[in-house]
Design a protein around this motif. Structure first.
Motif, PDB file in Angstrom:
ATOM      1  N   VAL A  69       8.347  -4.133  -9.206  1.00 40.22           N
ATOM      2  CA  VAL A  69       7.179  -4.480  -8.504  1.00 40.22           C
ATOM      3  C   VAL A  69       7.120  -5.911 -10.024  1.00 40.22           C
ATOM      4  O   VAL A  69       7.432  -6.647 -10.369  1.00 40.22           O
ATOM      5  CB  VAL A  69       6.354  -3.707  -9.091  1.00 40.22           C
ATOM      6  N   ILE A  70       6.396  -6.730  -9.083  1.00 41.36           N
ATOM      7  CA  ILE A  70       6.470  -7.907  -9.548  1.00 41.36           C
ATOM      8  C   ILE A  70       5.965  -8.008 -11.267  1.00 41.36           C
ATOM      9  O   ILE A  70       5.932  -9.009 -11.642  1.00 41.36           O
ATOM     10  CB  ILE A  70       5.435  -8.937  -9.346  1.00 41.36           C
ATOM     11  N   GLY A  71       4.570  -6.929 -11.453  1.00 44.27           N
ATOM     12  CA  GLY A  71       4.586  -6.385 -12.365  1.00 44.27           C
ATOM     13  C   GLY A  71       2.973  -7.285 -12.939  1.00 44.27           C
ATOM     14  O   GLY A  71       2.606  -8.269 -11.937  1.00 44.27           O
ATOM     15  N   ALA A  72       2.878  -7.667 -14.629  1.00 45.05           N
ATOM     16  CA  ALA A  72       1.421  -7.878 -14.443  1.00 45.05           C
ATOM     17  C   ALA A  72       1.641  -9.526 -14.675  1.00 45.05           C
ATOM     18  O   ALA A  72       2.385 -10.184 -15.058  1.00 45.05           O
ATOM     19  CB  ALA A  72       1.271  -7.527 -15.882  1.00 45.05           C
ATOM     20  N   GLU A 125       6.005   6.875  -6.789  1.00 50.02           N
ATOM     21  CA  GLU A 125       6.534   7.223  -8.219  1.00 50.02           C
ATOM     22  C   GLU A 125       5.979   5.495  -8.561  1.00 50.02           C
ATOM     23  O   GLU A 125       7.521   4.302  -8.307  1.00 50.02           O
ATOM     24  CB  GLU A 125       7.624   8.416  -8.607  1.00 50.02           C
ATOM     25  N   PRO A 126       5.369   5.159  -9.549  1.00 48.23           N
ATOM     26  CA  PRO A 126       5.697   4.389 -10.368  1.00 48.23           C
ATOM     27  C   PRO A 126       6.959   4.225 -11.315  1.00 48.23           C
ATOM     28  O   PRO A 126       7.201   5.235 -11.541  1.00 48.23           O
ATOM     29  CB  PRO A 126       3.753   4.491 -11.597  1.00 48.23           C
ATOM     30  N   LEU A 130       0.981  -0.906  -0.253  1.00 51.69           N
ATOM     31  CA  LEU A 130      -0.003   0.066   0.015  1.00 51.69           C
ATOM     32  C   LEU A 130       0.544   1.178  -0.244  1.00 51.69           C
ATOM     33  O   LEU A 130       0.594   2.137  -0.635  1.00 51.69           O
ATOM     34  CB  LEU A 130      -0.710   0.081   1.464  1.00 51.69           C
ATOM     35  N   VAL A 131       1.854   1.478   0.710  1.00 49.34           N
ATOM     36  CA  VAL A 131       2.833   2.302   0.683  1.00 49.34           C
ATOM     37  C   VAL A 131       3.211   2.736  -0.542  1.00 49.34           C
ATOM     38  O   VAL A 131       3.552   4.136  -1.298  1.00 49.34           O
ATOM     39  CB  VAL A 131       4.239   2.266   1.713  1.00 49.34           C
ATOM     40  N   ALA A 132       3.510   1.126  -1.065  1.00 46.88           N
ATOM     41  CA  ALA A 132       4.319   1.568  -2.933  1.00 46.88           C
ATOM     42  C   ALA A 132       3.761   1.908  -3.617  1.00 46.88           C
ATOM     43  O   ALA A 132       3.590   3.166  -4.396  1.00 46.88           O
ATOM     44  CB  ALA A 132       4.868   0.341  -3.028  1.00 46.88           C
ATOM     45  N   VAL A 133       1.975   1.952  -3.289  1.00 50.01           N
ATOM     46  CA  VAL A 133       0.905   2.019  -4.496  1.00 50.01           C
ATOM     47  C   VAL A 133       0.873   3.701  -4.127  1.00 50.01           C
ATOM     48  O   VAL A 133       0.775   4.424  -5.675  1.00 50.01           O
ATOM     49  CB  VAL A 133       0.164   1.245  -3.931  1.00 50.01           C
ATOM     50  N   PHE A 134       0.547   3.656  -3.109  1.00 52.72           N
ATOM     51  CA  PHE A 134       0.238   5.201  -2.633  1.00 52.72           C
ATOM     52  C   PHE A 134       1.208   6.393  -2.924  1.00 52.72           C
ATOM     53  O   PHE A 134       0.804   7.754  -2.883  1.00 52.72           O
ATOM     54  CB  PHE A 134      -0.985   5.024  -1.080  1.00 52.72           C
ATOM     55  N   PHE A 135       2.451   6.180  -2.282  1.00 46.46           N
ATOM     56  CA  PHE A 135       3.373   6.905  -2.155  1.00 46.46           C
ATOM     57  C   PHE A 135       4.364   7.184  -2.628  1.00 46.46           C
ATOM     58  O   PHE A 135       5.441   7.677  -2.797  1.00 46.46           O
ATOM     59  CB  PHE A 135       3.757   7.074  -0.365  1.00 46.46           C
TER      60      PHE A 135
END
Length: 650
Positions: A292-295, A286-287, A279-284
């Motif tokens: 990340v694991i990815g699709a 930058e992409p 959640l921290v990575a998603v909201f705080f």
């Protein structure tokens, strides 16, 4: 063998809660183990689902929860890398047939092990071999998480990739020639036409293709233990080598896992770390700032049958059987050791041969859906038992829960930072190391210490099967030497008999008759070593209710590390039952060993260790006449069990 289709519904609520809890614990571990390999995170989840359900259904340990484990994942990663090298590709899914064929054969070999009743031989694996092997696995996991924690991507290291370009070109050309050979283009000696066609196909390969393959070669090197040491300075030698935000996420994962346990153990701390930091990575974050694991593929996994073609390819048969046997042997050891742990907690007895059949069917099933192979998982099994699980329904519930997660939340998995999975694996590696065995290296016999260290080193730098094989040979030779030394010194060393009604020795007189069932005298008539540990533990469990146990060790010439720890466990269990333990007649070697690891006086005070039985008999008569026997057991219970410290299991 037990009937795999016989279900006990008397503990349905406990089994549901136990299985659900174990499944929650398994979720982050399955994803982390999958991400450790080139097949990706979802392969770990697929394997966890298939093995948990099938091994529970067909296995011989009621409370076992199975799935990918640290040792099996390390070997699986090696299998995948070798298969890719054999086929000459850099994408694991281009070699998926060979990979899954190996996993399938591993399961089939385990089923064969169960059919020929090989499970009963697990008790002959000595403690130093298991200890060195497990510690080596822990070290491998820790080392291979260094780069994922630092956020170092070897495929983006320009200097490293440039150095791999000639190898990449060579592999691409070899791949073209191999394809032509398989297509029947090469027949006998290559003529000019064939050479022209080969050159034409190679000319169509772009510089980008070569660079991409070189990048994957660099990445593969960075995932191996030896490769990490070879490239250890690379993250510090070029700009952007260390991703500090990625490192902070990894450190945060480790802190949450260890810190949340101090708050509560009701919720698995690894799951808390996975959810919170994702959640921290998603909201705080930058992409694109952290990997990340990815699709991932959603819904049910694809059924894969194409690997059967690889089973009939004689050219690949050698690598399939070699790695298949390695995985099968490792999975058997891993699972049956977990079964023993479950037995000790539940006071039940598993069926080792049925368990091997169940694990084999589970691994064969995992191969059909592209999942990693696995084994009985100690942590998940213990959590299942502690949460109320008592029958095989609990293991099935754990697998069904993971299947529900796959169907409902697979899209969320793509946002999980790889640093979080690396942090989870780092704690797994730290927890799997046998600190008790390492702490006693200077105290146990030098031969046991040497076996442990050799197995550890071979596990990390050579191979797992080689490590176990060498360790077993060393342990066998050491035992043979010790047995020969005993014979030469005319010491008695016959095998110990199974538990039965004890016949008094001459110097015991009518003591047993006078004391009735308050005191039990156990005679040990040979070496207390790794081959006898299982029987000794069974003897101790079958002891009747009593007030004091006298262990006569006059005829015990030798005790090894496995025997020391078995004796420790037996004393701890007896003291919980308010049974006082006293020793008589032990030789200097045995007493020295017990004192070195603080079993004496840590668990049994020196005043309860008698040089001969005559003194012990006088002490017993005096205590029984004065009615002070209860004070002995109370005092022993108050002694600190300094050598019984538990370590976290992964």
């Amino acid at each position: 063998m037990t009937n795999p289709f016989k279900f006990d519904f008397s503990n349905l609520k406990g089994d549901f809660i136990g299985g659900l809890t174990a499944g929650i614990v398994a979720l982050p571990l399955a994803l982390a183990f999958g991400d450790q390999t080139a097949l990706g995170a979802m392969s770990g989840l697929y394997g966890a689902i298939a093995i948990a359900i099938l091994a529970a259904l067909f296995g011989g340990t009621n409370t076992q929860v199975s799935g990918p484990t640290a040792p099996m994942t390390v070997v699986s990663a090696s299998v995948i890398a070798s298969a890719m090298l054999e086929v000459g590709v850099t994408d694991a899914y281009e070699a998926i047939g060979l990979i899954l064929a190996t996993f399938f054969i591993a399961g089939a070999i385990q089923v064969f092990f169960g059919i020929i009743k090989l499970g009963r031989f697990i008790k002959y694996i000595p403690y130093p071999v298991v200890s060195g092997f497990m510690s080596g696995i822990g070290v491998i996991i820790i080392i291979t998480q260094i780069f994922p924690l630092l956020g170092y991507d070897a495929s983006q290291d320009v200097e490293l990739v440039t150095g791999k370009l000639p190898i990449a070109e060579e592999q691409i050309l070899e791949g073209i020639i191999k394809e032509e050979a398989q297509d029947g283009v090469l027949k006998g000696v290559m003529d000019g036409t064939v050479i022209q066609e080969t050159n034409a196909r190679f000319s169509a390969v772009t510089a980008e293709d070569i660079e991409t393959r070189a990048g994957k070669l660099a990445q593969r090197q960075s995932k191996g233990t030896v490769g990490v040491f070879q490239l250890l300075t690379r993250p510090f030698s070029f700009p952007g080598g260390i991703n500090w935000l990625n490192l902070l996420l990894g450190i945060g994962t480790v802190m949450i896992i260890y810190g949340f346990k101090r708050i509560t153990k009701a919720v698995p701390s690894s799951l808390v770390a996975l959810v919170v930091l994702t959640l921290v990575a998603v909201f705080f974050v930058e992409p694109g700032a952290v990997p990340v694991i990815g699709a991932v593929d959603g819904g049910l996994p694809q059924i894969r049958l194409s690997f059967f073609a690889a089973l009939f390819d004689l050219g690949n048969l050698g690598i399939i059987l070699n790695f298949g046997a390695t995985l099968a042997a490792l999975g058997a050891i891993d699972s049956l050791l977990t079964s023993v742990v479950a037995d000790n907690i539940t006071k039940t007895k598993h069926d080792p041969n049925q368990e091997l059949i169940g694990q084999g069917i589970g691994n064969m099933g995992a191969a059909f859906i592209g999942g990693l192979p696995g084994a009985g998982a100690t942590l998940r099994t213990v959590i299942n038992i502690e949460s109320g699980g008592k029958t095989k329904i609990s293991g099935i519930v754990a697998g069904v829960f993971l299947l529900a997660v796959l169907l409902g939340l697979s899209g969320v998995v793509s946002y999980i930072p790889k640093a979080v999975l690396a942090g989870i694996l780092l704690t797994v590696g730290i927890g799997i190391i046998d600190y008790k065995g390492l702490r006693h290296l200077r105290s146990v016999p030098i031969g046991d210490a040497a076996v442990m260290l050799v197995v550890l080193g071979l596990t990390v730098f050579v191979g797992l099967l080689e490590a176990v094989a060498v360790g077993m040979v060393m342990a066998t030779l050491l035992f043979m030497k010790k047995s020969a030394d005993i014979v030469e010194s005319e010491a008695r060393g016959e095998s110990l008999t199974e538990f039965s009604q004890e016949k008094p020795w001459a110097d015991e007189g009518d003591l047993i008759k006078r004391l009735g069932d308050r005191v039990y005298i156990k005679h040990l008539d040979g070496p207390l070593f790794f081959g006898f540990v299982s029987s000794f533990q069974a003897i101790m469990r079958q002891l009747p209710n009593l007030e004091v146990l006298v262990i006569r060790m006059r005829e015990v010439p030798y005790i090894d590390q496995s025997g020391l720890y078995a004796l420790e466990d037996a004393i701890l269990d007896l003291q919980k039952r308010n049974v006082a333990v006293v020793f008589t007649g032990m030789n200097d070697q045995i007493r020295d060993m017990l004192e070195r690891i603080n079993l004496i006086p840590g668990l049994v005070d020196t005043e309860y260790v008698f040089k001969d039985f005559k003194t012990c008999r006088s002490w017993l008569s005096e205590r029984l006449e004065e009615g002070n026997l209860d004070q002995v057991s109370d005092r022993q219970q108050d002694m600190p069990a300094k050598i019984g410290d538990n370590i976290d299991e992964a």
